[in-house]
Design a protein around this motif. Structure first.
Motif, mmCIF file in Angstrom:
data_model
loop_
_atom_site.group_PDB
_atom_site.id
_atom_site.type_symbol
_atom_site.label_atom_id
_atom_site.label_comp_id
_atom_site.label_asym_id
_atom_site.label_seq_id
_atom_site.Cartn_x
_atom_site.Cartn_y
_atom_site.Cartn_z
ATOM 1 N N CYS A 1 0.931 -1.354 -0.105
ATOM 2 C CA CYS A 1 0.035 0.061 -0.117
ATOM 3 C C CYS A 1 0.870 0.861 -0.245
ATOM 4 O O CYS A 1 1.938 1.354 1.003
ATOM 5 C CB CYS A 1 -1.125 0.054 1.122
ATOM 6 S SG CYS A 1 -1.587 1.616 1.388
ATOM 7 N N SER A 2 0.702 2.337 -1.365
ATOM 8 C CA SER A 2 1.231 3.249 -1.332
ATOM 9 C C SER A 2 1.241 4.041 -0.162
ATOM 10 O O SER A 2 1.863 5.275 -0.558
ATOM 11 C CB SER A 2 2.386 3.674 -2.517
ATOM 12 O OG SER A 2 0.564 4.229 -2.619
ATOM 13 N N TYR A 3 0.066 4.106 0.521
ATOM 14 C CA TYR A 3 -0.302 5.485 1.604
ATOM 15 C C TYR A 3 -1.412 5.113 2.160
ATOM 16 O O TYR A 3 -2.910 4.315 2.468
ATOM 17 C CB TYR A 3 -2.115 5.695 0.546
ATOM 18 C CG TYR A 3 -2.957 7.170 0.881
ATOM 19 C CD1 TYR A 3 -1.676 8.094 1.338
ATOM 20 C CD2 TYR A 3 -3.928 7.768 1.105
ATOM 21 C CE1 TYR A 3 -2.651 9.623 2.147
ATOM 22 C CE2 TYR A 3 -4.234 8.404 2.008
ATOM 23 C CZ TYR A 3 -4.002 9.489 2.486
ATOM 24 O OH TYR A 3 -3.860 10.564 2.816
ATOM 25 N N ILE A 4 -0.142 4.985 3.715
ATOM 26 C CA ILE A 4 -0.449 4.040 4.749
ATOM 27 C C ILE A 4 -2.222 4.550 5.256
ATOM 28 O O ILE A 4 -3.217 3.577 6.227
ATOM 29 C CB ILE A 4 0.494 4.027 5.525
ATOM 30 C CG1 ILE A 4 0.102 3.209 6.888
ATOM 31 C CG2 ILE A 4 0.706 5.834 6.789
ATOM 32 C CD1 ILE A 4 1.717 2.908 7.849
ATOM 33 N N TYR A 5 -2.567 6.364 4.717
ATOM 34 C CA TYR A 5 -4.264 6.037 5.814
ATOM 35 C C TYR A 5 -5.055 5.586 4.783
ATOM 36 O O TYR A 5 -6.367 5.868 5.884
ATOM 37 C CB TYR A 5 -3.675 7.858 5.372
ATOM 38 C CG TYR A 5 -2.990 8.560 6.508
ATOM 39 C CD1 TYR A 5 -2.613 8.097 8.318
ATOM 40 C CD2 TYR A 5 -2.008 8.933 5.342
ATOM 41 C CE1 TYR A 5 -2.379 8.975 8.535
ATOM 42 C CE2 TYR A 5 -0.589 9.410 6.572
ATOM 43 C CZ TYR A 5 -0.617 9.446 8.239
ATOM 44 O OH TYR A 5 0.260 10.382 8.880
ATOM 45 N N LYS B 1 -0.985 -1.057 6.440
ATOM 46 C CA LYS B 1 1.026 -1.035 6.215
ATOM 47 C C LYS B 1 0.644 -2.593 5.439
ATOM 48 O O LYS B 1 1.471 -3.433 6.229
ATOM 49 C CB LYS B 1 1.506 -1.302 7.561
ATOM 50 C CG LYS B 1 3.100 -0.607 6.900
ATOM 51 C CD LYS B 1 3.544 0.401 7.853
ATOM 52 C CE LYS B 1 5.342 -0.138 8.779
ATOM 53 N NZ LYS B 1 5.528 -0.033 9.751
ATOM 54 N N ASN B 2 0.335 -2.394 4.837
ATOM 55 C CA ASN B 2 -0.107 -3.834 4.062
ATOM 56 C C ASN B 2 0.697 -4.149 2.896
ATOM 57 O O ASN B 2 1.277 -2.993 2.357
ATOM 58 C CB ASN B 2 -1.965 -3.589 3.515
ATOM 59 C CG ASN B 2 -2.737 -4.197 4.572
ATOM 60 O OD1 ASN B 2 -2.241 -4.303 5.649
ATOM 61 N ND2 ASN B 2 -4.302 -3.444 4.548
ATOM 62 N N ASN B 3 0.983 -5.272 2.857
ATOM 63 C CA ASN B 3 1.749 -5.693 1.269
ATOM 64 C C ASN B 3 1.268 -6.957 1.123
ATOM 65 O O ASN B 3 0.866 -7.566 2.597
ATOM 66 C CB ASN B 3 3.219 -4.930 1.295
ATOM 67 C CG ASN B 3 4.189 -6.749 2.848
ATOM 68 O OD1 ASN B 3 3.415 -7.085 3.628
ATOM 69 N ND2 ASN B 3 4.836 -6.978 2.849
ATOM 70 N N LYS B 4 2.002 -7.223 0.303
ATOM 71 C CA LYS B 4 1.531 -8.852 -0.708
ATOM 72 C C LYS B 4 2.649 -9.495 -0.984
ATOM 73 O O LYS B 4 3.500 -8.553 -1.739
ATOM 74 C CB LYS B 4 0.448 -8.782 -1.304
ATOM 75 C CG LYS B 4 0.080 -9.941 -1.800
ATOM 76 C CD LYS B 4 -1.747 -9.551 -2.743
ATOM 77 C CE LYS B 4 -1.937 -10.745 -3.705
ATOM 78 N NZ LYS B 4 -3.012 -10.608 -4.397
ATOM 79 N N SER B 5 3.236 -10.683 -0.816
ATOM 80 C CA SER B 5 4.364 -11.085 -1.427
ATOM 81 C C SER B 5 4.107 -12.554 -1.649
ATOM 82 O O SER B 5 3.302 -12.844 -1.316
ATOM 83 C CB SER B 5 5.516 -11.430 -0.598
ATOM 84 O OG SER B 5 4.776 -11.619 0.604
ATOM 85 N N ARG B 6 4.854 -13.096 -3.152
ATOM 86 C CA ARG B 6 4.623 -14.410 -3.319
ATOM 87 C C ARG B 6 6.176 -15.151 -4.069
ATOM 88 O O ARG B 6 6.536 -14.357 -4.541
ATOM 89 C CB ARG B 6 2.839 -14.751 -3.850
ATOM 90 C CG ARG B 6 3.129 -16.496 -5.014
ATOM 91 C CD ARG B 6 2.036 -16.041 -6.180
ATOM 92 N NE ARG B 6 0.831 -15.382 -5.179
ATOM 93 C CZ ARG B 6 0.221 -14.987 -5.850
ATOM 94 N NH1 ARG B 6 -0.087 -15.001 -7.462
ATOM 95 N NH2 ARG B 6 -1.230 -14.527 -5.541
ATOM 96 N N GLU B 7 6.404 -16.299 -3.175
ATOM 97 C CA GLU B 7 7.111 -16.750 -4.261
ATOM 98 C C GLU B 7 6.682 -16.987 -5.680
ATOM 99 O O GLU B 7 5.888 -17.519 -6.241
ATOM 100 C CB GLU B 7 7.864 -17.919 -4.332
ATOM 101 C CG GLU B 7 9.310 -18.782 -4.306
ATOM 102 C CD GLU B 7 9.151 -20.364 -4.075
ATOM 103 O OE1 GLU B 7 9.447 -21.123 -4.664
ATOM 104 O OE2 GLU B 7 9.217 -20.062 -2.863
ATOM 105 N N ILE B 8 7.423 -16.647 -6.824
ATOM 106 C CA ILE B 8 7.476 -16.940 -7.985
ATOM 107 C C ILE B 8 8.392 -17.908 -8.692
ATOM 108 O O ILE B 8 7.597 -18.764 -10.121
ATOM 109 C CB ILE B 8 7.235 -15.546 -8.812
ATOM 110 C CG1 ILE B 8 8.512 -14.824 -9.327
ATOM 111 C CG2 ILE B 8 5.768 -15.089 -8.424
ATOM 112 C CD1 ILE B 8 8.382 -13.851 -9.840
#
Length: 180
Positions: A129-133, A137-144
């Motif tokens: 997320c580029s705008y915390i408000y 404070k989220n992010n997403k990740s995955r092995e590719i």
């Protein structure tokens, strides 16, 4: 073509010499990332993924790779490794999914290469997320993709001054035959 950042990380001190992304007859070459010493906590844990923030190589529109070739040097082992990895067929869709994960507040996705001194390589994709408000404070990740590099020939003396400095600072253990 797709928009993403290309980032390198490692689980210990390595020097990424080169990464070559390939898609059919198109290639994108990175001359490497220099000395890395973080960005991948535990390559022996299958749940551990390389994370962004170490060496940022490219940003913007790039080819969507089908495969990648990488070559790196391990300061701890004084060995060179190389690996060829294959990306999933749906990588374009995955990049698109990560580019919109948090709606209009999504940071550009990053494809992150993680290198380990024992030849392991893992590639993940990450966005946040580029705008915390707006979305926290989220992010997403995955092995590719992942693979095991093979030891290859090369002259470790090229990296001797940096090796000595890393030993002096206590970043790597003393190596027999190398006086810091």
């Amino acid at each position: 073509m797709a928009e993403y950042d290309l980032v390198f990380g490692s689980s210990a001190y390595v020097h990424v010499q080169e990464v070559l992304l390939k898609s059919g007859d198109q290639q994108m070459h990175s001359s490497g990332g220099g000395v890395l010493g973080g960005g991948w906590k535990n390559p022996n844990d299958p749940r551990s993924l390389p994370t962004g923030g170490k060496i940022h190589i490219l940003a913007g529109e790039q080819i969507v790779p089908r495969s990648a070739y990488a070559r790196w040097f391990s300061y701890e082992e004084q060995k060179y490794y190389q690996a060829e990895i294959i990306f999933p067929e749906n990588l374009f869709e995955t990049i698109s999914e990560f580019a919109t994960a948090f709606g209009e507040n999504t940071s550009e996705p990053a494809i992150i290469f993680g290198f380990s001194p024992d030849g392991k390589i893992k590639v993940s994709i990450e966005s946040s997320c580029s705008y915390i408000y707006e979305c926290g404070k989220n992010n997403k990740s995955r092995e590719i993709a992942s693979g095991q590099g093979a030891p290859v020939s090369g002259d470790p003396n090229i990296y001797l001054p940096i090796t000595k400095q890393l030993i002096r600072r206590g970043d790597i253990a003393p190596i027999k035959g190398i006086m810091p």
